[in-house]
Design a protein around this motif. Sequence first.
Motif, mmCIF file in Angstrom:
data_model
loop_
_atom_site.group_PDB
_atom_site.id
_atom_site.type_symbol
_atom_site.label_atom_id
_atom_site.label_comp_id
_atom_site.label_asym_id
_atom_site.label_seq_id
_atom_site.Cartn_x
_atom_site.Cartn_y
_atom_site.Cartn_z
ATOM 1 N N ALA A 57 98.679 80.121 106.452
ATOM 2 C CA ALA A 57 97.898 81.280 106.605
ATOM 3 C C ALA A 57 96.988 80.982 107.767
ATOM 4 N N THR A 58 96.870 79.773 108.142
ATOM 5 C CA THR A 58 95.819 79.628 109.144
ATOM 6 C C THR A 58 96.345 79.491 110.482
ATOM 7 N N GLU A 101 111.960 91.797 113.725
ATOM 8 C CA GLU A 101 110.868 90.930 114.219
ATOM 9 C C GLU A 101 110.352 89.921 113.205
ATOM 10 N N ALA A 102 110.458 88.737 113.773
ATOM 11 C CA ALA A 102 110.155 87.688 112.722
ATOM 12 C C ALA A 102 108.510 87.477 112.648
ATOM 13 N N ILE A 103 108.093 87.714 111.229
ATOM 14 C CA ILE A 103 106.917 87.598 111.078
ATOM 15 C C ILE A 103 106.437 86.895 109.989
ATOM 16 N N PHE A 104 106.937 85.504 109.982
ATOM 17 C CA PHE A 104 106.696 84.765 108.662
ATOM 18 C C PHE A 104 105.157 84.407 108.544
ATOM 19 N N ASN A 105 104.460 84.567 109.667
ATOM 20 C CA ASN A 105 102.930 84.474 109.587
ATOM 21 C C ASN A 105 102.283 85.527 108.704
ATOM 22 N N LEU A 106 103.058 86.716 108.692
ATOM 23 C CA LEU A 106 102.190 87.545 107.945
ATOM 24 C C LEU A 106 102.801 87.628 106.335
ATOM 25 N N VAL A 107 104.112 87.031 106.314
ATOM 26 C CA VAL A 107 104.457 86.782 105.027
ATOM 27 C C VAL A 107 103.847 85.963 104.227
ATOM 28 N N ILE A 108 103.336 84.772 104.912
ATOM 29 C CA ILE A 108 102.571 83.640 104.233
ATOM 30 C C ILE A 108 101.140 84.246 104.166
ATOM 31 N N SER A 144 101.270 86.669 101.104
ATOM 32 C CA SER A 144 101.424 85.813 99.891
ATOM 33 C C SER A 144 100.114 85.284 99.385
ATOM 34 N N LEU A 145 99.091 84.638 100.249
ATOM 35 C CA LEU A 145 98.252 84.055 99.881
ATOM 36 C C LEU A 145 97.072 85.144 99.484
ATOM 37 N N LEU A 146 97.188 86.599 99.936
ATOM 38 C CA LEU A 146 96.087 87.470 99.673
ATOM 39 C C LEU A 146 96.850 87.859 98.427
#
Length: 313
Positions: free
Chosen positions: A63-64, A274-281, A284-286
Motif C-alpha cells: 500500500a506504500t 487500466e491496471a490499478i493494482f496499487n489501488l486494489v492493494i 484491501s488494506l482499508l
Amino acid sequence: MGATAPTTVAPPADRRPRPAARLRAPRGRHSVDRPRRSALLTVLTGLVLVYALVPLIWLAMGATKSQEGLLDSFGLWFDGDFALWSNIADTLTYDDGVFVRWLLNTLLYVAAGAGGATFLAVLGGYALAKFDFPGKRGVFAVVIGAVAVPTTALAVPTFLMFSEMGLTNTPWAVIIPSLISPFGLYLMWVFASEAIPVELLEAARIDGAGEMRTFFTVSLPLLAPGIVTVLLFTMVATWNNYFLPLIMLKDPDWYPLTLGLDAWNDQAATNGGEAIFNLVITGSLLTIVPLIAAFLLLQRYWQSGLAAGSVKE
C-alpha cells in the motif's frame, strides 16, 4: 521378694515400624503459573505466526508503493517512493469515489444483516435454552443440520427463490439471507443455558416481572459476552461475503467491498482497461482496518464469551 523389671519383647522384623517414605521431589518446578516449555510447540506457534503475519506485512508494504514500485521492488520491503497517502487519496476518489459507495454498502449489509442475525440468534437461543415446548428436540436437530450445510450449497436455491420474488439486484438479496445464522443460534443456545441461572428468572417472575421485562432487564446483561461473540462472527462473515453478492447483484452501485475490489483487479484484463493494482492493494488494506479495530475493541468480551460455560460448577 523384689519386683522384677518388665521385659520388652521386640516385634518381629516384618512388623517393625518403617520410616515414613520420603516424597519424591518433583523433577521440575512447573505449575499452572509456570507451565512447562515445549520447543516443538514454540516452533509450531512461530510458523503459524509467520503464516498469519506475512500476508499482512506484504499488504501494508504494497500500500506504500506506486503502480511502478509494485513491479520493481521486493514485496516485503518499502520502495524508494513512499506513496501511501497518495494511494489512499486516489482510492477514495477513483471513478467518482465509488470505493466510498462500496464501503457504505458494506456497512449497510453488516448493520442490517449481521445485526439482525445477532438479534434473532439471541432471541432464539434464549427461548430454546430457557423454555420447554413440543418439538424442541426437532428444532435442535434442524439447527445442528443447518450448521453442517455449507452456505455455497444454498446459494443457487436462494438465487432462484429471490429471482421468483423479484428481489435480485437489490440490497434485500444480500441482507435477508444474512439474517439466518445457525451457528450463532447454536452458540447462543449453549451460552444462555449456562449463563442465566433458572433461580434468577424465577425470582424475577415472583416479583411480578413479565417475560419481556425479565429478558431485557435480567437476562440480556448476562448474555452480553455471548452477544458480542456472535456479533463478531456474523460481522466478519457478512463483511467478507463474496459469493452471495456475486450471484445476486449486477449493479456496481450495490456492490460490497469484496466485489468492488475484485472488479478493480479484473479491470487490467479487459481490453483498454487500466491496471490499478496499487489501488486494489490500498483498498484491501482499508477494508481490513474496521475488522481489526472491532476485534481489538471487543476482544475481552469475545474471549470471555468463548470460555463461558466451559466449566460446570
